[in-house]
Design an enzyme around this catalytic site. Structure first.
Site, PDB file in Angstrom:
ATOM      1  N   ASP A 146      -7.426  53.829  13.206  1.00 36.81           N
ATOM      2  CA  ASP A 146      -5.995  53.652  13.003  1.00 36.81           C
ATOM      3  C   ASP A 146      -5.621  54.404  11.718  1.00 36.81           C
ATOM      4  O   ASP A 146      -5.418  55.621  11.758  1.00 36.81           O
ATOM      5  CB  ASP A 146      -5.749  52.136  12.929  1.00 36.81           C
ATOM      6  CG  ASP A 146      -4.297  51.741  12.880  1.00 36.81           C
ATOM      7  OD1 ASP A 146      -3.447  52.557  13.236  1.00 36.81           O
ATOM      8  OD2 ASP A 146      -4.001  50.596  12.484  1.00 36.81           O
ATOM      9  N   PHE A 165      -0.025  48.356  19.550  1.00 39.74           N
ATOM     10  CA  PHE A 165      -1.153  47.459  19.316  1.00 39.74           C
ATOM     11  C   PHE A 165      -1.844  47.189  20.651  1.00 39.74           C
ATOM     12  O   PHE A 165      -1.213  46.746  21.604  1.00 39.74           O
ATOM     13  CB  PHE A 165      -0.700  46.145  18.668  1.00 39.74           C
ATOM     14  CG  PHE A 165      -1.863  45.373  18.113  1.00 39.74           C
ATOM     15  CD1 PHE A 165      -2.315  45.594  16.823  1.00 39.74           C
ATOM     16  CD2 PHE A 165      -2.539  44.447  18.908  1.00 39.74           C
ATOM     17  CE1 PHE A 165      -3.415  44.905  16.325  1.00 39.74           C
ATOM     18  CE2 PHE A 165      -3.644  43.759  18.410  1.00 39.74           C
ATOM     19  CZ  PHE A 165      -4.079  43.984  17.117  1.00 39.74           C
ATOM     20  N   ARG A 184     -10.494  40.023  24.368  1.00 40.31           N
ATOM     21  CA  ARG A 184     -11.610  40.979  24.365  1.00 40.31           C
ATOM     22  C   ARG A 184     -12.168  41.181  25.768  1.00 40.31           C
ATOM     23  O   ARG A 184     -12.759  42.207  26.077  1.00 40.31           O
ATOM     24  CB  ARG A 184     -12.747  40.483  23.455  1.00 40.31           C
ATOM     25  CG  ARG A 184     -12.395  40.436  21.978  1.00 40.31           C
ATOM     26  CD  ARG A 184     -13.665  40.233  21.153  1.00 40.31           C
ATOM     27  NE  ARG A 184     -13.384  39.758  19.799  1.00 40.31           N
ATOM     28  CZ  ARG A 184     -13.126  40.541  18.759  1.00 40.31           C
ATOM     29  NH1 ARG A 184     -13.085  41.845  18.910  1.00 40.31           N
ATOM     30  NH2 ARG A 184     -12.898  40.027  17.564  1.00 40.31           N
ATOM     31  N   GLU A 198     -17.077  53.293  16.863  1.00 41.75           N
ATOM     32  CA  GLU A 198     -15.917  52.459  16.504  1.00 41.75           C
ATOM     33  C   GLU A 198     -15.043  52.246  17.728  1.00 41.75           C
ATOM     34  O   GLU A 198     -14.972  53.113  18.602  1.00 41.75           O
ATOM     35  CB  GLU A 198     -15.083  53.187  15.439  1.00 41.75           C
ATOM     36  CG  GLU A 198     -15.466  52.862  14.014  1.00 41.75           C
ATOM     37  CD  GLU A 198     -14.798  51.589  13.513  1.00 41.75           C
ATOM     38  OE1 GLU A 198     -14.428  50.735  14.333  1.00 41.75           O
ATOM     39  OE2 GLU A 198     -14.653  51.454  12.285  1.00 41.75           O
ATOM     40  N   ASP A 199     -14.347  51.116  17.770  1.00 43.77           N
ATOM     41  CA  ASP A 199     -13.389  50.878  18.854  1.00 43.77           C
ATOM     42  C   ASP A 199     -12.153  51.743  18.688  1.00 43.77           C
ATOM     43  O   ASP A 199     -11.741  52.456  19.590  1.00 43.77           O
ATOM     44  CB  ASP A 199     -13.018  49.384  18.917  1.00 43.77           C
ATOM     45  CG  ASP A 199     -12.545  48.812  17.583  1.00 43.77           C
ATOM     46  OD1 ASP A 199     -12.600  49.512  16.548  1.00 43.77           O
ATOM     47  OD2 ASP A 199     -12.116  47.648  17.564  1.00 43.77           O
TER      48      ASP A 199
HETATM   49  P1  IMP Z   1      -8.156  51.340  10.191  1.00 35.40           P
HETATM   50  O1  IMP Z   1      -8.948  51.019   8.975  1.00 35.40           O
HETATM   51  O2  IMP Z   1      -6.669  51.226   9.920  1.00 35.40           O
HETATM   52  O3  IMP Z   1      -8.500  52.671  10.805  1.00 35.40           O
HETATM   53  O4  IMP Z   1      -8.408  50.178  11.218  1.00 35.40           O
HETATM   54  C1  IMP Z   1      -9.467  50.154  12.043  1.00 35.40           C
HETATM   55  C2  IMP Z   1      -9.705  48.774  12.599  1.00 35.40           C
HETATM   56  O5  IMP Z   1      -8.499  47.996  12.740  1.00 35.40           O
HETATM   57  C3  IMP Z   1     -10.268  48.901  13.997  1.00 35.40           C
HETATM   58  O6  IMP Z   1     -11.671  49.027  13.973  1.00 35.40           O
HETATM   59  C4  IMP Z   1      -9.790  47.629  14.651  1.00 35.40           C
HETATM   60  O7  IMP Z   1     -10.716  46.590  14.396  1.00 35.40           O
HETATM   61  C5  IMP Z   1      -8.476  47.309  13.972  1.00 35.40           C
HETATM   62  N1  IMP Z   1      -7.337  47.783  14.786  1.00 35.40           N
HETATM   63  C6  IMP Z   1      -6.495  48.807  14.495  1.00 35.40           C
HETATM   64  N2  IMP Z   1      -5.563  48.961  15.462  1.00 35.40           N
HETATM   65  C7  IMP Z   1      -5.828  48.013  16.388  1.00 35.40           C
HETATM   66  C8  IMP Z   1      -5.222  47.667  17.653  1.00 35.40           C
HETATM   67  O8  IMP Z   1      -4.253  48.267  18.140  1.00 35.40           O
HETATM   68  N3  IMP Z   1      -5.801  46.638  18.312  1.00 35.40           N
HETATM   69  C9  IMP Z   1      -6.873  45.931  17.854  1.00 35.40           C
HETATM   70  N4  IMP Z   1      -7.468  46.231  16.694  1.00 35.40           N
HETATM   71  C10 IMP Z   1      -6.948  47.256  15.955  1.00 35.40           C
END
Ligand code: IMP
Length: 178
Positions: A102, A151, A164, A98-99
């Site tokens: 959050d 962010f 990107r 995963e990138d």
């Molecule tokens: P989660 O479900 O809240 O953990 O969100 C995960 C996904 O939200 C990541 O895989 C990203 O695609 C996106 N995301 C969350 N924070 C960021 C950020 O700061 N920048 C870009 N994408 C984000």
């Protein structure tokens, strides 16, 4: 773009490359003699996954899953699989790449989906971890960097499909981000 701008570089390119190499050393040691199946979540992880795979020294395959959250329930953790894996992961040692984690809702959902397919093992590797925003606790076996609640874009990560291509991770600021 309505007051959105890059505020600063959070993680420069050389630190990214160094950390990716360290993660690859760890992963290569842990998966020696194992059948490693990397599952990269598109689009955000594609650059990280490519660099990581290149640095891994044990045999591994890579497959991709593409997801999008439902617009009317973004915080539900339920995501739509828009492109599924091409290969079976049953009986394989799966590493979900995963990138960024959050709230943890997306990864938690994906782990559930993967578990139903009966892999031999299942772990998470995330380049970035915003643990201050976590709603659901989940084990992150390999973590690149812990970052504050900002962010970020770059190194594969986007804001409205842009940025990107930045070679580093940058902080984006602006009224309409959240
Ligand atoms: P989660 O479900 O809240 O953990 O969100 C995960 C996904 O939200 C990541 O895989 C990203 O695609 C996106 N995301 C969350 N924070 C960021 C950020 O700061 N920048 C870009 N994408 C984000």
């Amino acid at each position: 773009m309505n007051g959105i701008e890059i505020e600063k570089v959070l993680i420069p390119q050389n630190r990214l490359q160094q950390r990716v190499s360290e993660l690859a050393v760890e992963i290569s040691a842990d998966y020696r003699d194992k059948d490693l199946a990397i599952v990269a979540i598109l689009k955000g992880s594609f650059i990280f996954a490519a660099d990581l795979l290149r640095a891994i020294t044990v045999g591994a395959t890579i497959d991709f899953m593409s997801i999008s959250s439902y617009a009317n329930q973004p915080q539900s953790g339920v995501v739509r699989i828009t492109k599924d894996l091409e290969e079976s992961i049953t009986g394989r040692n799966v590493l979900l790449v995963e990138d960024i984690i959050d709230t943890g809702l997306t990864a938690n959902y994906l782990l559930r989906v993967m578990r139903e397919r009966n892999p031999a093992s299942l772990r998470v590797c995330a380049l970035l971890d915003k643990s201050a925003r976590r709603i659901i606790d989940l084990p992150v076996a390999y973590r690149g960097f812990e970052i504050p609640d900002v962010f970020v874009v770059g190194y594969g990560m986007d804001y409205q499909q842009r940025y990107r291509n930045l070679p580093h991770i940058a902080v984006l600021t602006g009224e309409s981000l959240r």
